[in-house]
Write an enzyme that holds these catalytic residues in place. Sequence first.
Site, short mmCIF file in Angstrom:
data_model
loop_
_atom_site.label_atom_id
_atom_site.label_comp_id
_atom_site.label_asym_id
_atom_site.label_seq_id
_atom_site.Cartn_x
_atom_site.Cartn_y
_atom_site.Cartn_z
N HIS A 33 0.90 -0.92 0.18
CA HIS A 33 -0.02 -0.25 0.18
C HIS A 33 0.95 0.85 0.23
O HIS A 33 0.39 2.25 0.19
CB HIS A 33 -0.86 0.34 1.36
CG HIS A 33 -2.17 -0.90 0.61
ND1 HIS A 33 -3.27 -0.59 0.57
CD2 HIS A 33 -2.36 -2.03 1.52
CE1 HIS A 33 -4.36 -0.90 0.41
NE2 HIS A 33 -3.73 -1.75 1.10
N ARG B 1 -5.87 12.41 5.04
CA ARG B 1 -5.08 12.23 6.45
C ARG B 1 -4.21 13.88 6.17
O ARG B 1 -3.75 13.96 4.89
CB ARG B 1 -4.42 11.15 6.87
CG ARG B 1 -5.11 10.21 7.10
CD ARG B 1 -5.60 10.64 8.57
NE ARG B 1 -4.05 10.71 9.35
CZ ARG B 1 -4.24 9.84 10.31
NH1 ARG B 1 -5.16 9.29 10.65
NH2 ARG B 1 -3.34 9.43 11.15
N LYS C 10 -14.49 8.87 -4.31
CA LYS C 10 -14.95 9.47 -4.24
C LYS C 10 -15.89 10.76 -5.10
O LYS C 10 -17.43 10.74 -4.92
CB LYS C 10 -15.56 9.35 -2.79
CG LYS C 10 -14.83 7.99 -2.04
CD LYS C 10 -14.18 7.79 -0.77
CE LYS C 10 -13.24 7.46 0.09
NZ LYS C 10 -13.22 7.28 1.07
N THR D 97 -8.00 6.42 -2.54
CA THR D 97 -9.43 6.39 -3.33
C THR D 97 -10.78 7.53 -3.04
O THR D 97 -12.01 7.87 -4.12
CB THR D 97 -10.09 5.49 -2.50
OG1 THR D 97 -9.59 5.75 -0.94
CG2 THR D 97 -9.11 4.47 -2.78
C1 LIG Z 1 -11.10 7.77 1.29
C2 LIG Z 1 -10.77 7.99 2.56
C3 LIG Z 1 -10.20 8.81 2.70
C4 LIG Z 1 -9.33 8.01 1.53
O1 LIG Z 1 -8.77 9.59 1.50
P1 LIG Z 1 -7.30 9.63 0.34
O2 LIG Z 1 -7.56 11.65 -0.13
O3 LIG Z 1 -7.59 8.71 -1.01
O4 LIG Z 1 -6.65 9.64 1.33
C5 LIG Z 1 -9.41 8.10 4.08
N1 LIG Z 1 -10.56 8.18 4.84
C6 LIG Z 1 -11.87 8.68 4.89
C7 LIG Z 1 -13.09 9.02 6.28
C8 LIG Z 1 -12.34 8.21 3.48
O5 LIG Z 1 -13.62 8.42 3.92
#
Ligand SMILES: *Cc1c(COP(=O)(O)O)cnc(C)c1O
Length: 845
Positions: free
Chosen positions: A377, A569, A680, A676
Site C-alpha cells: 500500500h 489525512r 469518491k 480513493t
Molecule cells: C476515502 C477516505 C480516505 C482516503 O482518502 P485519500 O484522499 O485517498 O487519502 C480517508 N479517510 C476517510 C474517512 C475516507 O472516507
Amino acid sequence: MQTAPNQPIECVPTIVVEDDRTGLSVETLKRAFQDNLFYIQGKFAKIATQNDYYMALAYTVRDRLLRRWLTTAETYTHQGVRTVAYLSAEFLMGPHLGNNLISLGIYDEAKQAIGELGLDFDALLEQEEEPGLGNGGLGRLAACYLDSMATLDIPSIGYGIRYEFGIFDQDIRDGWQFEITDKWLRYGNPWEIARPEWSVEVKLGGHTETYMDEMTSRQRVRWVPAEVVMGIPYDTPILGYKTNTATTLRLWSAAAAESFDFAAFNSGDYFRAVLQKTVSETLTKVLYPNDESFQGKKLRLGQQIFFVSCSLQDMILILTRQGIPLDQFHEKFAIQLNDTHPAIAVAELMRLLMDEHAFEWDAAWSITQKTLAYTNHTLLPEALERWGLGLFGTLLPRHLEIIYEINSRFLEEIRLKFPGDNDRLNRMSLIDEAGERHVRMAHLACVGSHAINGVAALHSELLKQDVLRDFYELYPEKFSNKTNGVTPRRFMVLSNPRLTKLITSKIGDGWIKHLDDLRKLEAFVEDADFRQQWRQIKFDIKQDLADYIKQANGIDVDPASLFDIQAKRIHEYKRQHLDVLHIITLYNRIKANPDVDITPRTFIFGGKAAPGYYMAKLIIKLVNSVADVVNNDPDVRDRIKVVFLKDYNVKFAQRVYPAADLSEQISLAGKEASGTGNMKFSMNGSLTIGTLDGANVEIREEVGAENFFLFGLTTPEVYALKAQGYNPWQYYNSNPELKAAIDRIASGGFSNGDTNLFNALVSTLLYKDDYLLLADYQSYVDCQDGVSRAYRDQDHWTRLSILNSARMGKFSSDRSIREYCKDIWHVKPVAIELKEYVQAGAGLE
Ligand SMILES: *Cc1c(COP(=O)(O)O)cnc(C)c1O
C-alpha cells in the site's frame, strides 16, 4: 451436569419466522421499533433518549438481516465453499444503519415509519457512533471490499481487531488539533454479536525448546510462552446490496486467559490474577493513529500477532468442524494480507501447521505460499515495517526461528539463481543487517505469498521498478496490479440520494451494481434540462454544506462560489500546504489590487494529523491561521473563504464529497499509492485538480484529459530533479508570487507578527522541500487559474461534472473484487437461497 458452553446441541431444526416479527412493511417496522424500544432498551417514550431510539431502530434492522446472515453462514458451512479471508489491522466501516437500510431495500419504508412515529429519521442516523477502526484509505478500502464481496456473493470473511478506542476524535482549539479518545462502544454496539464460545488462545513471549515426538520419532519444537491471551470474536453482519448474501466481519478482542487466572488463584495470588486481566486487555485497547508511518512499538507487534493468530486458528477450527483435513487449507481459504500489518501470518501459519498440527516443513510451506497473497500500500520508505530483532525475539521467539529458517532457504534460492551476487543477498534478506538488525516484513510477505499486488497501475509499476525490484526479478509471475475502488452504495446511493434519484430517473438503477452503466449518462450531456437539474442538485448539496459550516465553524460561505475541497489525512506528501500557498497567492493578489477579478472560491479542508507528527499539526494550524486572516479581511470582500472542518471521518466524508466542485489530489508524483478519495469525489460530479500520481492517472484516462486539471512534475521528472540535486531556493528567488506567499507566512502575516510560529514549516520548504512544493508551485497556480476561468462558464462546467460521474465505472470496488477473484483468489460466487420457512414477501424485489 452442565454441558460445555461451546458444544452445539441440535434440536428440532425448524426456525419459525413470524410475519410481524421481521416483515418489511411500514406498519410492521413501526411495531418492531416500539417493541425493541420497550423490550431491548427497556424504555418508553417519556424517558427514551435519542440514542435509545437509534438503538431500537438498529435492532429492528438487524433482526431483518439476521436470517440472511445465518443462512449465508449455514450455506458456506454445509457446502465447504472456498472462502476469501481478508486480513486487515484496520476496517474503517463508517455507520452501519443507513447502509444496511439501503442494502435491505427498506430505506424509504424505515424513514416513513420513523416519521409517522413523530421522530426525526435523519437525527437517528446521525446518532450512530461510527466504528472508526482505521486511519484512512487503507482501512476504508477494507470496508469497501467487504461491501463488494457481499454484494457479489463471494464467500468471504473480514478478520481484524476490535479496538476499544478507534481513531481519535479531532477537536480544534486555537487553531491546533486536539485529540479526544474515541469511546465508540460507550452506549453499546447493536451491530455486533460476541461469540465467546469460539474464543482462542494466543501465546506471547517466553522461549522455545525441542523435544522428541514419540509418535513420529521426529524432533519437534515446543513454544513455552510467558503469557497467554484469549481472543474473543465479535461478529458483525455485512449485508450485500439487494442480495441474500450477508458475510461476516469478525473482530478479535483480547481478554485474560482463564487458565492463567486459575494458576495464580490456586497459588493464592488472587489479586495478581485479576490485575493480569488488565494487562491482557491492553492489547486491543487502542488503534495506533499513524497513517503511512511505522512506529516500532511492542504493543503494536502484539496486536498484529494477536489478530493474525486468532484468525488463522479460527480458520483451522472452521475446517476441523467441517471434517476437512488441514492439508486442504489452501483449497478452502484464500487469505489476503492488507499491507504488511498481518504479514506475520507467514510465520504463524507455518508454526500452527508444524508445531500444533505435526506438518513437515515442505508441506507446511507449500500450503502457506498457496494460501497467502500480499497487497502493498505504500511507496514511502518510512512506512515500511521493520521490527528490531531484540523486540521481535522477545515477543515471538518461535516466529523468529521460523523466519531464520525461511530466510536461509530463501537466500539459498537466490544464490542458485544469482551466483556471486552478494549485494542482492543483502538487499533481499528477510533480515536487515545494517545497524541494529531488523525483520523486514514486506520481504517476509513477498516470500511467503503466491501473489503480490500494488493498488494502482502506476504504483504497481513503481513496485516492480523500485521498491520491490529484486523480488520482481526473482518472481515476476507473482506480481500484478489491482487498482483500488470504492463502493457506490455508500459513496453515492447513501451519501448522495438526490443525485442517485436523478441518475436513476434517466438510466434506471442498474448502475448501482454495474457502475459501468453510468456511461449511459453521456447521452444526456447535451440535454439542457438535465444539466439544469444536475446543477441545481449540486447547488442544493452545497447549500446544505454551507449550513453545516455555519453551524460548525460560524463562517458564512456562498454556495454559488467554487467549492474547492481537500479532505484526507494531513501529510506532507499529500501537500495540503501547497493548497495553502495557492490561497495565499490569491490573497496577495487581492491585497495588491483589491479590485482584481477573482472567481469566488470556498476552500475547505478536513483531515487528522498523527498525534506525534508535528509538521502535520503545524499545517492544520496554518490553515486555520490563514482562514482567520482571509475570512476577516474587508479587502477580500468574501470572494475567498477558508474553512477547516474538524473531525474528518466516514460520516464527514459522506457529507463532504458530494458537495465538491473541485477535488484536490495534489500529492507529489510517485508518493500516493492510489488514493480513493479522488474516486469518491469524481463519482459525485466533482472535477479533479491533480498530479499524475496513484489512481489519478487512471481517473484521467477514464474521464478524458480535457475533463481533468493536470499539473506538476511526473514521477520520472521527480526522480531526475532529485538526482541532479534539487535546490528550493532557486524557485523561491526566481518566482515573485511564490516568494511573496512564503514571505507572508515567514513574516508573521498569519501569526500576528510572530515570525517563529511557522518557522519549522518555512525552513523545511526552503532548506529541504522533500515533496517539491516549490518545484510544482507555478504549474499548480497556473492550473488553478485555468480552473477559475472554467468555472465561470457554469454550463460548460456542468458538462464536465456529468462526464466525470458518467465515466467512473472502473472505480467501483466491485471491479477491483472481480479482478482479485479472477487473478488471485480463484473464488467463485455462491448464491444464497433463503429456505422455504422464509415467508413470501420478505424476499427482494
Ligand atoms: C476515502 C477516505 C480516505 C482516503 O482518502 P485519500 O484522499 O485517498 O487519502 C480517508 N479517510 C476517510 C474517512 C475516507 O472516507
